[in-house]
Scaffold this active site. Structure first.
Site, mmCIF file in Angstrom:
data_model
loop_
_atom_site.group_PDB
_atom_site.id
_atom_site.type_symbol
_atom_site.label_atom_id
_atom_site.label_comp_id
_atom_site.label_asym_id
_atom_site.label_seq_id
_atom_site.Cartn_x
_atom_site.Cartn_y
_atom_site.Cartn_z
ATOM 1 N N CYS A 1 0.928 -1.061 0.107
ATOM 2 C CA CYS A 1 0.110 0.154 -0.061
ATOM 3 C C CYS A 1 0.793 1.274 0.065
ATOM 4 O O CYS A 1 0.483 2.277 -0.743
ATOM 5 C CB CYS A 1 -0.994 0.199 1.095
HETATM 6 N N1 LIG Z 1 -4.400 -4.380 4.889
HETATM 7 C C1 LIG Z 1 -3.830 -3.679 3.647
HETATM 8 O O1 LIG Z 1 -4.010 -2.462 3.759
HETATM 9 C C2 LIG Z 1 -2.931 -4.115 2.767
HETATM 10 C C3 LIG Z 1 -2.344 -3.721 1.837
HETATM 11 C C4 LIG Z 1 -1.849 -4.068 0.809
HETATM 12 C C5 LIG Z 1 -1.425 -5.623 1.079
HETATM 13 N N2 LIG Z 1 -1.736 -6.290 2.141
HETATM 14 C C6 LIG Z 1 -1.317 -7.745 2.213
HETATM 15 O O2 LIG Z 1 -2.394 -8.310 1.899
HETATM 16 C C7 LIG Z 1 -2.531 -9.753 2.502
HETATM 17 C C8 LIG Z 1 -3.588 -9.831 3.655
HETATM 18 O O3 LIG Z 1 -3.893 -8.559 4.411
HETATM 19 P P1 LIG Z 1 -5.004 -8.450 5.065
HETATM 20 O O4 LIG Z 1 -4.869 -6.854 5.563
HETATM 21 O O5 LIG Z 1 -6.185 -8.585 4.422
HETATM 22 O O6 LIG Z 1 -4.908 -9.243 6.425
HETATM 23 P P2 LIG Z 1 -5.961 -9.933 7.623
HETATM 24 O O7 LIG Z 1 -6.952 -9.022 7.581
HETATM 25 O O8 LIG Z 1 -5.187 -10.076 8.752
HETATM 26 O O9 LIG Z 1 -6.357 -11.237 6.801
HETATM 27 C C9 LIG Z 1 -5.712 -12.268 6.461
HETATM 28 C C10 LIG Z 1 -6.275 -13.414 6.011
HETATM 29 O O10 LIG Z 1 -5.350 -14.566 5.813
HETATM 30 C C11 LIG Z 1 -5.804 -15.708 6.477
HETATM 31 N N3 LIG Z 1 -4.669 -16.568 7.247
HETATM 32 C C12 LIG Z 1 -4.130 -15.951 8.048
HETATM 33 N N4 LIG Z 1 -2.975 -16.835 8.480
HETATM 34 C C13 LIG Z 1 -3.234 -17.969 7.475
HETATM 35 C C14 LIG Z 1 -2.471 -18.944 7.227
HETATM 36 N N5 LIG Z 1 -1.732 -19.269 7.914
HETATM 37 N N6 LIG Z 1 -2.828 -19.767 6.333
HETATM 38 C C15 LIG Z 1 -3.831 -19.538 5.530
HETATM 39 N N7 LIG Z 1 -4.514 -18.306 5.999
HETATM 40 C C16 LIG Z 1 -4.294 -17.744 6.727
HETATM 41 C C17 LIG Z 1 -6.936 -15.253 7.725
HETATM 42 O O11 LIG Z 1 -7.829 -15.828 8.122
HETATM 43 P P3 LIG Z 1 -8.236 -17.208 8.397
HETATM 44 O O12 LIG Z 1 -7.335 -17.425 9.762
HETATM 45 O O13 LIG Z 1 -9.636 -17.296 8.581
HETATM 46 O O14 LIG Z 1 -7.654 -18.113 7.415
HETATM 47 C C18 LIG Z 1 -7.364 -13.951 6.773
HETATM 48 O O15 LIG Z 1 -8.417 -14.193 6.012
HETATM 49 C C19 LIG Z 1 -1.301 -9.496 3.688
HETATM 50 O O16 LIG Z 1 -0.084 -10.160 3.012
HETATM 51 C C20 LIG Z 1 -0.790 -7.998 3.410
HETATM 52 O O17 LIG Z 1 0.297 -7.962 3.769
HETATM 53 C C21 LIG Z 1 -2.721 -5.597 3.085
#
Ligand SMILES: NC(=O)c1ccc[n+]([C@@H]2O[C@H](COP(=O)([O-])OP(=O)(O)OC[C@H]3O[C@@H](n4cnc5c(N)ncnc54)[C@H](OP(=O)(O)O)[C@@H]3O)[C@@H](O)[C@H]2O)c1
Length: 356
Positions: free
Chosen positions: A160
């Site tokens: 981001c």
């Molecule tokens: N938030 C932002 O603004 C943003 C921006 C750019 C990129 N990103 C990237 O996008 C990705 C997701 O970010 P997010 O903000 O959506 O994170 P989040 O809200 O913490 O969601 C992470 C997701 O991954 C699942 N997960 C967690 N550990 C896991 C594992 N070991 N195996 C399989 N699934 C797992 C979680 O749910 P379950 O436990 O239900 O499976 C959840 O669905 C990350 O890599 C982050 O760096 C985020």
């Protein structure tokens, strides 16, 4: 507008791996009204077997699909395009299992953003599980790598902060009107940038009414910004990058300052930006006297850019604003999907910002 993947009229079947997270649910919000896709598979480890509208009651009456635990063969069977909205390290393992199926994989994590596995190891603390895919992965900033995305099967959606920073700097860096070694980058993010998992500094009482710098001189997005600026210039560029967290939910505001190498009027620089981004549907160059604000882009795929020259110090000041969950993650991922599948890049993304 082209809206179909093929001539049969079949919609693109998409899966969201990590549907229970913030970028996952943002993908769903956008994909639900995307006219050329059908959401066919959702995964979550914690909410397996639960309908997604029980995980997110906001989706009640809109999407009823159940989440399943991740199973690569099952996901590949049910989808043509697979979004990985899971943490780094998890994403690369999933991608390795999915790619042999020939499906297109769009990874929102950092796992495929770096070309050099040594940089990944240095900043993420583990060896890359699939270094053979790093050369193939396309850094999915369409404003920079649109052509490469058209034939990509693996897209690495930028971070981001790097999205907000790179879009603000590309014209200056590519046209070599600044001294890159003088670059200073400050950026402010809302709490959703850190994801949905509980974390003490993100608790309401800790965050509300607060603003603080964090990971000063050691944030993982610095090497990503450096990689792309260095590629643009053909030499190594290092940046000072200071992120801040504020008590709001969405949005990134980035401020970049650098010394101008030639005397430049602000009108000329604004004309440079207008020219550079004239065909970009999601970049808005603000007119004189206006500067970007996170609230003006909230919920949209826009990146707003404002340019000012500080004549006393001969430094240019560029301010950008994005919604971290849209142009900074899920919107950009869908923009990449549109390019990768031959759709009009704007499909499903022409949402005006939410205001207030
Ligand atoms: N938030 C932002 O603004 C943003 C921006 C750019 C990129 N990103 C990237 O996008 C990705 C997701 O970010 P997010 O903000 O959506 O994170 P989040 O809200 O913490 O969601 C992470 C997701 O991954 C699942 N997960 C967690 N550990 C896991 C594992 N070991 N195996 C399989 N699934 C797992 C979680 O749910 P379950 O436990 O239900 O499976 C959840 O669905 C990350 O890599 C982050 O760096 C985020």
């Amino acid at each position: 507008m082209k809206q179909r993947m093929d001539d049969t009229g079949r919609k693109i079947r998409v899966a969201v791996v990590g549907a229970s997270g913030y970028t996952g649910v943002e993908l769903l919000r956008l994909l639900i009204s995307h006219p050329a896709v059908e959401i066919t598979a959702l995964t979550s480890e914690s909410y397996a077997d639960l309908p997604i509208d029980e995980v997110f009651p906001s989706l009640f009456g809109i999407l009823k699909l159940a989440c399943n635990k991740f199973d690569a063969r099952e996901v590949a069977k049910r989808a043509d395009v697979i979004f990985l909205a899971v943490p780094h390290k998890t994403a690369m393992t999933a991608a390795v299992e999915l790619l042999p199926s020939g499906r297109k994989v769009i990874d929102l994590s950092a796992d495929f953003r770096f070309r050099d596995p040594a940089v990944y190891r240095q900043w993420y603390g583990v060896d890359h599980a699939a270094p053979e895919f790093l050369k193939e992965a396309v850094y999915a900033l369409p404003e920079l790598y649109r052509q490469q995305l058209t034939t990509a099967r693996l897209a690495a959606v930028p971070g981001c902060y790097p999205t907000a920073v790179l879009l603000g700097l590309l014209p200056l860096v590519k046209r070599e009107v600044i001294d890159p070694d003088s670059l200073v980058i400050d950026a402010i993010s809302g709490a959703s940038g850190a994801g949905r998992k509980p974390d003490l500094p993100l608790h309401f009482a800790e965050l509300h009414g607060n603003c603080r710098a964090y990971k000063v001189a050691c944030h993982r997005h610095a090497p990503e910004i450096e990689q792309e600026l260095s590629r643009c210039l053909g030499r190594e560029v290092l940046v000072t990058f200071t992120p801040h967290l504020v008590g709001t939910v969405r949005g990134i505001l980035a401020t970049m300052t650098a010394t101008l190498v030639t005397s430049q009027h602000v009108e000329d620089l604004r004309a440079l930006y207008q020219d550079w981004y004239q065909n970009e549907p999601f970049v808005r160059i603000l007119p004189e006297g206006r500067l970007p604000e996170t609230k003006q882009v909230r919920g949209s795929n826009f990146c707003d850019i404002g340019i000012t020259v500080d004549a006393r110090t001969r430094r240019v000041v560029v301010v950008t604003a994005i919604d971290n969950l849209v142009k900074g993650a899920s919107g950009q991922a869908i923009q990449a999907m549109n390019v990768m599948t031959g759709l009009d890049e704007r499909t499903g993304l022409q949402l005006p910002p939410l205001f207030p």
